[in-house]
Design an enzyme around this catalytic site. Structure first.
Site, PDB file in Angstrom:
ATOM      1  N   ASP A 190       0.859  -1.183   0.000  1.00 52.66           N
ATOM      2  CA  ASP A 190       0.000   0.000   0.000  1.00 52.66           C
ATOM      3  C   ASP A 190       0.895   1.233   0.000  1.00 52.66           C
ATOM      4  O   ASP A 190       1.537   1.532   1.007  1.00 52.66           O
ATOM      5  CB  ASP A 190      -0.894   0.029   1.258  1.00 52.66           C
ATOM      6  CG  ASP A 190      -1.967  -1.050   1.231  1.00 52.66           C
ATOM      7  OD1 ASP A 190      -1.729  -2.105   0.624  1.00 52.66           O
ATOM      8  OD2 ASP A 190      -3.040  -0.836   1.825  1.00 52.66           O
ATOM      9  N   LYS A 253      -6.942   3.242  -3.505  1.00 57.27           N
ATOM     10  CA  LYS A 253      -7.376   3.224  -2.114  1.00 57.27           C
ATOM     11  C   LYS A 253      -7.621   4.649  -1.649  1.00 57.27           C
ATOM     12  O   LYS A 253      -6.866   5.557  -1.999  1.00 57.27           O
ATOM     13  CB  LYS A 253      -6.274   2.532  -1.286  1.00 57.27           C
ATOM     14  CG  LYS A 253      -6.478   2.546   0.211  1.00 57.27           C
ATOM     15  CD  LYS A 253      -5.407   1.697   0.911  1.00 57.27           C
ATOM     16  CE  LYS A 253      -5.374   1.936   2.402  1.00 57.27           C
ATOM     17  NZ  LYS A 253      -4.327   1.178   3.097  1.00 57.27           N
ATOM     18  N   LYS A 289     -10.226   0.124  -2.657  1.00 56.93           N
ATOM     19  CA  LYS A 289     -10.164  -0.138  -1.220  1.00 56.93           C
ATOM     20  C   LYS A 289     -10.473   1.131  -0.441  1.00 56.93           C
ATOM     21  O   LYS A 289      -9.632   2.011  -0.343  1.00 56.93           O
ATOM     22  CB  LYS A 289      -8.773  -0.663  -0.839  1.00 56.93           C
ATOM     23  CG  LYS A 289      -8.586  -0.855   0.668  1.00 56.93           C
ATOM     24  CD  LYS A 289      -7.217  -1.421   1.011  1.00 56.93           C
ATOM     25  CE  LYS A 289      -6.980  -1.422   2.513  1.00 56.93           C
ATOM     26  NZ  LYS A 289      -5.642  -1.870   2.895  1.00 56.93           N
TER      27      LYS A 289
END
Lengths: 353, 297
Positions: A190, A253, A289
């Site tokens: 991430d 995300k 996400k």
């Protein structure tokens, strides 16, 4: 790529209420799509766009503006669906299987990460039928510990990298951070984008940084965090989404969970529209996400409705949609226990984390 | 509708009291409340099990702050409730008279007794530790101290007949010791309880410490008795059949249960309702004496 569920109960439950759907926002979305298709031909996607700073800027600023009122109204309208009984049970299990169980604290210890890993593998020890979570999400130095804790269970290990959460470090440091996490066994990375560069209009820098990190990831899937709470406008979120997808992100995300405004239904809806349009245009599917601030089962189910109604049922799988959360899991488990036993459960019957 | 003097009459909408707010029932339902002679008085919310669930969430959230407050502060706040009741005495006399079919004089006596009871329990907040806690003699160099701690979230099934004095007599001891309460008001006479909520809301009692639900006692009490996040239940207002069912449901997470018993609400209450919802915490602390070899200071 895992099998994609074509039809499911949530979709059925949602279809049963199509009446709610008649919405101008939907039509507006379709217009958006057609405009984009004209902009870039399907073959040789985006080579011309990323040719120079100027072309990238022209492309991003050429994206249609976001109808703020329409977007928020659409997100709110989709939040009113009533999902009950078997559809709810399905949604709860699906949501559990989509969680990236996260601990990103300065006070993280190996013991805490091991406990988190155990919880990811057996979220409810009293009911072994409970699905595992999708992944555990930790800082790079905890990847090896997390990997050992979930070994053999199919639960993935995600690691934040690139000087999370601020992202204020030199590119070399960010790449070293990433490589370190991958070498320790992270299945997913991430990363955070450089919001400073993005907000000052230096889109090429953001793009190239994502490209470089993607390369450093190797086989690990890359999730790109935009920190939507710091991007100020919906237009910026749309632009950031496209930069991320063009640069090769496997997931986009919303946020780090470390700022005041995290995932909201509206900004997640916007990103779902982006991945839908991107696939329509290039055939490449990108995951989404939302992270931070999703604490209750009710919220999680609202997001699943958004996914189903916007991107479609192809995204209703933990390969393509995740929740970045920690306390959400406890509420899902309590709701699951309520459905199984008929009596309300309490926080004494789930782990403290 | 208008009065003889031409004013439009202003009807009061009775509402629930959950988490310091006055919501309608989540279900949107109401039921008719009649006076003792069968004349319509008002519509009261008919609570659902979801209202009960929300009330437990509110009570749990309020528990830490209320249990952690000093006993002295709790006493001050409860005394404040008595002060506020005194100011709205006329309203309560009217509501009690209508609900229970009493004369104005008798209803006045009931309300006075109820206010006195708040004062009585307000005084007990910082004294209960002396009568149920204290130092225990032990065979070792330790101070051994027992102190009472509140049990947690308590469901109170309020008495069905005594809509105000009975309610105060079961509610005040529960919160005086630091518990938070979910109260199920008398099914046929809920109005004094719903008005009491207005007093609680304006007297420094933190939101969520007391939550008041009106409706069908069996419908609300059943999920509360089975609720895993409720620690105790007072069955004062449950009939024999319902009390048995609730006690069975409550056994699942070992709730403390106070069984219904015949009570004269006007009699001296003693401390018997203060002690059932207390846990005892015992602490062993070294006296610091190291024996003959140690220093003498």
């Amino acid at each position: 790529m895992p099998p994609v569920p074509k039809s499911d109960k949530l979709a059925k439950a949602a279809r049963a209420q199509k009446a709610l759907k008649a919405d101008k926002a939907d039509k507006a979305d379709k217009k958006v799509k057609s405009v984009k298709t004209e902009q870039a031909p399907a073959e040789a996607p985006f080579a011309d766009v990323t040719a120079s700073d100027a072309t990238l800027r022209r492309f991003l600023h050429g994206l249609p503006g976001v109808d703020t009122v329409g977007l928020e109204a659409r997100a709110a309208a989709l939040g009113t669906r009533s999902i009950k009984t078997t559809a709810k049970a399905y949604a709860i299990d699906l949501a559990i299987s989509m969680i990236d169980l996260t601990t990103l604290e300065g006070a993280d210890t190996a013991g805490k990460v091991r406990a988190l890993g155990a919880k990811a593998v057996h979220p409810d020890p009293t009911d072994r039928g409970t699905p595992t979570t999708a992944a555990v999400c930790v800082y790079p130095d905890m990847v090896a510990t997390a990997k050992a804790a979930v070994a053999g269970s199919g639960v993935k290990v995600a690691s934040v990298a690139t000087a999370f959460p601020a992202g204020r470090a030199a590119l070399g440091v960010k790449l070293a951070d990433t490589k370190d996490a991958v070498a320790a066994g992270a299945d997913e990375i991430d990363m955070v984008i450089d919001r400073g560069a993005f907000l000052s209009g230096n889109y090429m820098k953001v793009y190239e940084e994502i490209r470089a990190v993607k390369e450093a990831c190797g086989d690990a899937r890359l999730k790109v965090i935009f920190e939507t709470g710091e991007l100020s406008t919906y237009d910026n979120i749309r632009r950031a989404s496209w930069i991320g997808m063009i640069a090769g992100a496997d997931f986009i995300k919303t946020s780090t969970g470390k700022v005041g405004v995290n995932a909201t239904p509206a900004n997640t809806l916007l990103m779902l529209e982006a991945v839908r349009d991107f696939r329509a245009q290039t055939g490449v599917q990108v995951g989404v996400k939302p992270a931070g601030g999703i604490r209750s089962t009710k919220d999680a189910i609202k997001f699943l409705v958004l996914v189903n109604e916007t991107a479609g049922p192809d995204w209703l799988d933990n390969h393509w949609f995740r929740f970045g959360a920690s306390s959400l899991l406890n509420d899902l488990l309590m709701q699951r226990q309520k459905l199984a036993t008929g009596r309300y459960s309490g926080p004494d019957y789930v782990t403290v984390d | 509708m208008s009065d003889s003097n031409g004013r439009l009459s202003v009807f009061k909408t009775y509402k629930l009291y959950v988490g310091g707010k006055f919501p309608r029932s989540e279900s949107g339902r109401v039921y008719e409340v009649n006076d003792a002679k069968g004349n319509w008085l008002a519509n009261a919310p008919l609570s659902s099990r979801k209202d009960a669930r929300d009330a437990v969430v509110a009570a749990r959230k309020a528990f830490g702050g209320w249990a952690g407050a000093t006993a002295y502060l709790r006493g001050q706040i409860l005394y404040r409730v008595a002060e506020m009741l005194e100011g709205r005495r006329e309203q309560f006399v009217r509501e009690v008279a209508e609900a229970e079919g009493l004369s104005k004089a008798k209803a006045g006596a009931v309300v006075d007794a109820a206010i006195d009871r708040w004062v009585w329990y307000a005084g007990w907040t910082d004294k209960i530790a002396q009568i149920v806690g204290g130092g225990n003699p032990v065979a070792g160099p330790f101070f051994n101290l027992s102190s009472p701690e509140p049990t947690g979230v308590v469901t109170v099934v309020a008495p069905q007949d005594s809509s105000f004095l009975g309610l105060v007599s079961v509610l005040a001891p529960v919160i005086a010791t630091g518990n938070t309460a979910v109260v199920i008001a008398s099914e046929d006479r809920p109005l004094p309880a719903l008005s009491l909520a207005e007093v609680l809301a304006t007297s420094d009692v933190p939101g969520g410490v007391v939550n008041i639900l009106s409706g069908k006692t069996a419908e609300i009490a059943t999920p509360l008795a089975a609720h895993q996040d409720v620690n105790a239940i007072d069955l004062a207002g449950a009939d024999a059949q319902l009390a048995k069912e609730l006690e069975i449901a409550a056994a699942d997470n070992l709730k403390r249960v106070l069984r219904p018993q015949p009570v004269d609400w006007s009699a001296d209450p003693g401390t018997s309702r203060l002690t059932p919802f207390l846990e005892t915490k015992t602490v062993w602390h070294p006296t610091g004496s190291l024996g003959s070899g140690g220093s003498s200071y």
